[in-house]
Design a protein around this motif. Structure first.
Motif, PDB file in Angstrom:
ATOM      1  N   VAL A  18       4.064  -1.179   3.635  1.00  0.00           N
ATOM      2  CA  VAL A  18       3.452   0.148   3.751  1.00  0.00           C
ATOM      3  C   VAL A  18       4.484   1.228   3.444  1.00  0.00           C
ATOM      4  O   VAL A  18       5.545   1.284   4.060  1.00  0.00           O
ATOM      5  CB  VAL A  18       2.872   0.371   5.164  1.00  0.00           C
ATOM      6  CG1 VAL A  18       2.245   1.757   5.276  1.00  0.00           C
ATOM      7  CG2 VAL A  18       1.835  -0.704   5.486  1.00  0.00           C
ATOM      8  N   GLU A  22       0.466   5.171   0.840  1.00  0.00           N
ATOM      9  CA  GLU A  22      -0.388   6.178   1.476  1.00  0.00           C
ATOM     10  C   GLU A  22       0.136   7.566   1.108  1.00  0.00           C
ATOM     11  O   GLU A  22       1.318   7.845   1.230  1.00  0.00           O
ATOM     12  CB  GLU A  22      -0.380   6.019   2.994  1.00  0.00           C
ATOM     13  CG  GLU A  22      -1.247   7.064   3.695  1.00  0.00           C
ATOM     14  CD  GLU A  22      -1.056   7.091   5.204  1.00  0.00           C
ATOM     15  OE1 GLU A  22      -2.008   7.459   5.909  1.00  0.00           O
ATOM     16  OE2 GLU A  22       0.059   6.763   5.677  1.00  0.00           O
ATOM     17  N   VAL A  54       0.836  -1.205   0.000  1.00  0.00           N
ATOM     18  CA  VAL A  54       0.000   0.000   0.000  1.00  0.00           C
ATOM     19  C   VAL A  54       0.868   1.251   0.000  1.00  0.00           C
ATOM     20  O   VAL A  54       1.838   1.359   0.751  1.00  0.00           O
ATOM     21  CB  VAL A  54      -0.927   0.023   1.233  1.00  0.00           C
ATOM     22  CG1 VAL A  54      -1.752   1.308   1.259  1.00  0.00           C
ATOM     23  CG2 VAL A  54      -1.846  -1.193   1.223  1.00  0.00           C
ATOM     24  N   LEU A 114      -2.316   0.249   8.955  1.00  0.00           N
ATOM     25  CA  LEU A 114      -1.982  -0.543   7.771  1.00  0.00           C
ATOM     26  C   LEU A 114      -0.834  -1.502   8.077  1.00  0.00           C
ATOM     27  O   LEU A 114      -0.844  -2.664   7.627  1.00  0.00           O
ATOM     28  CB  LEU A 114      -1.602   0.381   6.614  1.00  0.00           C
ATOM     29  CG  LEU A 114      -2.748   1.180   5.984  1.00  0.00           C
ATOM     30  CD1 LEU A 114      -2.202   2.307   5.123  1.00  0.00           C
ATOM     31  CD2 LEU A 114      -3.658   0.266   5.157  1.00  0.00           C
ATOM     32  N   SER A 142       4.501   5.473   3.014  1.00  0.00           N
ATOM     33  CA  SER A 142       3.684   6.659   3.239  1.00  0.00           C
ATOM     34  C   SER A 142       4.481   7.907   2.886  1.00  0.00           C
ATOM     35  O   SER A 142       5.642   8.044   3.277  1.00  0.00           O
ATOM     36  CB  SER A 142       3.237   6.721   4.711  1.00  0.00           C
ATOM     37  OG  SER A 142       2.346   7.790   4.928  1.00  0.00           O
ATOM     38  N   THR A 167      -5.140  10.413   1.848  1.00  0.00           N
ATOM     39  CA  THR A 167      -5.825  10.939   3.026  1.00  0.00           C
ATOM     40  C   THR A 167      -5.894  12.462   3.007  1.00  0.00           C
ATOM     41  O   THR A 167      -5.959  13.107   4.045  1.00  0.00           O
ATOM     42  CB  THR A 167      -5.142  10.460   4.317  1.00  0.00           C
ATOM     43  OG1 THR A 167      -3.773  10.886   4.310  1.00  0.00           O
ATOM     44  CG2 THR A 167      -5.207   8.952   4.420  1.00  0.00           C
ATOM     45  N   LEU A 178      -3.872   4.718  -0.953  1.00  0.00           N
ATOM     46  CA  LEU A 178      -4.806   5.397  -0.054  1.00  0.00           C
ATOM     47  C   LEU A 178      -4.380   6.855   0.053  1.00  0.00           C
ATOM     48  O   LEU A 178      -3.255   7.153   0.450  1.00  0.00           O
ATOM     49  CB  LEU A 178      -4.784   4.750   1.331  1.00  0.00           C
ATOM     50  CG  LEU A 178      -5.626   5.435   2.405  1.00  0.00           C
ATOM     51  CD1 LEU A 178      -7.114   5.300   2.084  1.00  0.00           C
ATOM     52  CD2 LEU A 178      -5.324   4.861   3.786  1.00  0.00           C
ATOM     53  N   THR A 229       0.949  11.301   5.286  1.00  0.00           N
ATOM     54  CA  THR A 229       1.202  10.532   6.505  1.00  0.00           C
ATOM     55  C   THR A 229       0.482  11.123   7.704  1.00  0.00           C
ATOM     56  O   THR A 229      -0.060  10.390   8.540  1.00  0.00           O
ATOM     57  CB  THR A 229       2.719  10.498   6.808  1.00  0.00           C
ATOM     58  OG1 THR A 229       3.420  10.061   5.647  1.00  0.00           O
ATOM     59  CG2 THR A 229       3.018   9.581   7.981  1.00  0.00           C
ATOM     60  N   CYS A 247      -2.828   6.129  10.451  1.00  0.00           N
ATOM     61  CA  CYS A 247      -3.244   5.239   9.357  1.00  0.00           C
ATOM     62  C   CYS A 247      -2.105   4.305   8.936  1.00  0.00           C
ATOM     63  O   CYS A 247      -2.324   3.115   8.674  1.00  0.00           O
ATOM     64  CB  CYS A 247      -3.727   6.051   8.157  1.00  0.00           C
ATOM     65  SG  CYS A 247      -5.366   6.749   8.348  1.00  0.00           S
ATOM     66  N   ALA A 248      -0.885   4.846   8.866  1.00  0.00           N
ATOM     67  CA  ALA A 248       0.264   4.012   8.497  1.00  0.00           C
ATOM     68  C   ALA A 248       0.461   2.898   9.511  1.00  0.00           C
ATOM     69  O   ALA A 248       0.814   1.762   9.149  1.00  0.00           O
ATOM     70  CB  ALA A 248       1.522   4.866   8.391  1.00  0.00           C
TER      71      ALA A 248
END
Length: 400
Positions: free
Chosen positions: A138, A117, A115, A129, A140, A185, A183, A120, A125-126
């Motif tokens: 992951v 992101e 993923v 995940l 970010s 944000t 993703l 950050t 969220c990081a």
């Protein structure tokens, strides 16, 4: 501390009951508490606005808001703001848990998925995940170095070490591609094709997408096609801070109507469109979204006259066009309209409302977005082949 545990359990139970916290995310929620990623001083969003809450001076209040389903501002004015009073522009935050897990539900991750992101922020969220997929899966990206450093420290203290990249999120992170999921944000108005190029065919991008008309940006889920395009439907309404490079420039009445008198070329008329049909204080109204799609290159603002009647101002971002509507709420008479510039912005809003009404007042889920292989954005209605109508006076703009 007992109260904080109770508040966290109450939050978990609410998220489960609402359906956004699905069983596959339950374990991650338990091992990654939000409070580990919140600063000592923060500004939760309340009915009264944003009020500073200090963990030192008001520990009970701090714990309450840390476990509340509200967005919490963690930075103002790109880090230049100092003091407890809120700043001018909120520029980093911890999203409300409902929004976070709604996005996760749209993302549809799977075991071993990689993923990317974009944004950050606090790092919460990081961490979620990482707990679900493993931190090696992951990546970010955060544009603000100070925000990224703070997130790294919070993540490390919580036991997580995903890849945090300081850079422009519009570029993605090609050195770590390809990704199965992306993703975003932060609010998006134009989807960078780099995100699609760095995602495997069949991969999914989830982001809040919106227009200039309003701060609303419903979630959209795009699936990447073999030809380099991506498309999918909108879902629930949302409001996110926008990517720095895609923020609106700040406009004021004086930019369009200087002085206290109407310009000599002002066009005057009346409207019988009720105020409640075109103005909604919640910020999540479907018509605000539709108006943004059908009246591109336009922002709007609400206000009140000295007598308390509501007003709406419209400003064209492509030139000097403007409109002001003074709604007559007391006697339900026709409301006064004033317009200037090359576009009749209020007429465009009325036309958008007629179209929306004639179509049965469709909701967000009946619209979709396609990003073509050459980067064009096309918003469609019910089926990808049915593009939205647009005003001849409106500028050519993504999303129109």
């Amino acid at each position: 501390m007992t109260t904080s545990h109770q508040d966290r359990r109450a939050l978990r139970d609410m998220l489960r009951k609402s359906g956004v916290l699905t069983p596959d995310w339950g374990a991650a929620f338990e091992v990654v508490p939000r409070h580990l990623f919140l600063p000592e001083v923060m500004w939760p969003s309340t009915e009264e606005g944003h009020t500073a809450v200090s963990r030192i001076h008001d520990p009970d209040g701090w714990w309450h808001w840390a476990n509340a389903d509200v967005p919490i501002v963690t930075q103002w004015d790109d880090g230049t703001h100092l003091g407890l009073r809120h700043g001018v522009l909120a520029t980093s935050s911890s999203s409300m848990p409902t929004a976070v897990f709604s996005m996760f539900a749209e993302l549809l991750v799977f075991e071993g998925a990689k993923v990317l992101e974009i944004g950050t922020g606090t790092g919460w969220c990081a961490a979620l995940l990482s707990a679900r997929l493993g931190e090696r899966n992951v990546v970010s990206v955060e544009i603000d170095e100070e925000v990224a450093d703070t997130a790294r420290r919070s993540l490390a203290a919580a036991g997580w070490h995903p890849e945090i990249v300081v850079g422009d999120g519009l570029l993605g992170s090609p050195e770590h591609a390809p990704y199965d999921r992306v993703l975003v944000t932060a609010g998006v108005r134009e989807v960078p094709h780099a995100w699609i190029e760095q995602t495997r065919p069949g991969g999914v991008l989830v982001m809040p997408w919106g227009t200039h008309y309003t701060g609303q940006n419903p979630l959209v889920r795009l699936v990447v096609n073999d030809d380099g395009s991506a498309g999918g439907r909108f879902s629930s309404a949302a409001r996110f801070m926008h990517l720095r490079s895609q923020r609106d420039r700040r406009v004021t009445r004086a930019d369009y109507v200087p002085g206290d008198e109407w310009p000599g070329d002002t066009r005057r008329s009346f409207t019988d469109l009720p105020v409640d049909e075109v103005m909604d204080d919640s910020g999540y109204a479907v018509f605000d979204f539709v108006a943004g799609l059908l009246v591109p290159g336009c922002v709007h603002a609400h206000g009140r006259t000295r007598s308390g009647n509501r007003t709406m101002w419209l400003y064209g971002l492509d030139g000097p066009s403007w409109a002001a509507v003074f709604f007559d709420e007391e006697y339900s008479l026709e409301s006064r309209v004033f317009q200037g510039g090359p576009r009749d912005l209020w007429d465009e809003v009325e036309a958008a409302h007629r179209w929306w009404t004639e179509q049965g007042r469709p909701r967000h889920e009946e619209f979709g977005l396609t990003v073509t292989a050459d980067g064009r954005q096309e918003v469609w209605f019910r089926e990808p082949a049915v593009l939205l109508p647009r005003s001849e006076a409106a500028p050519a703009e993504a999303g129109g």
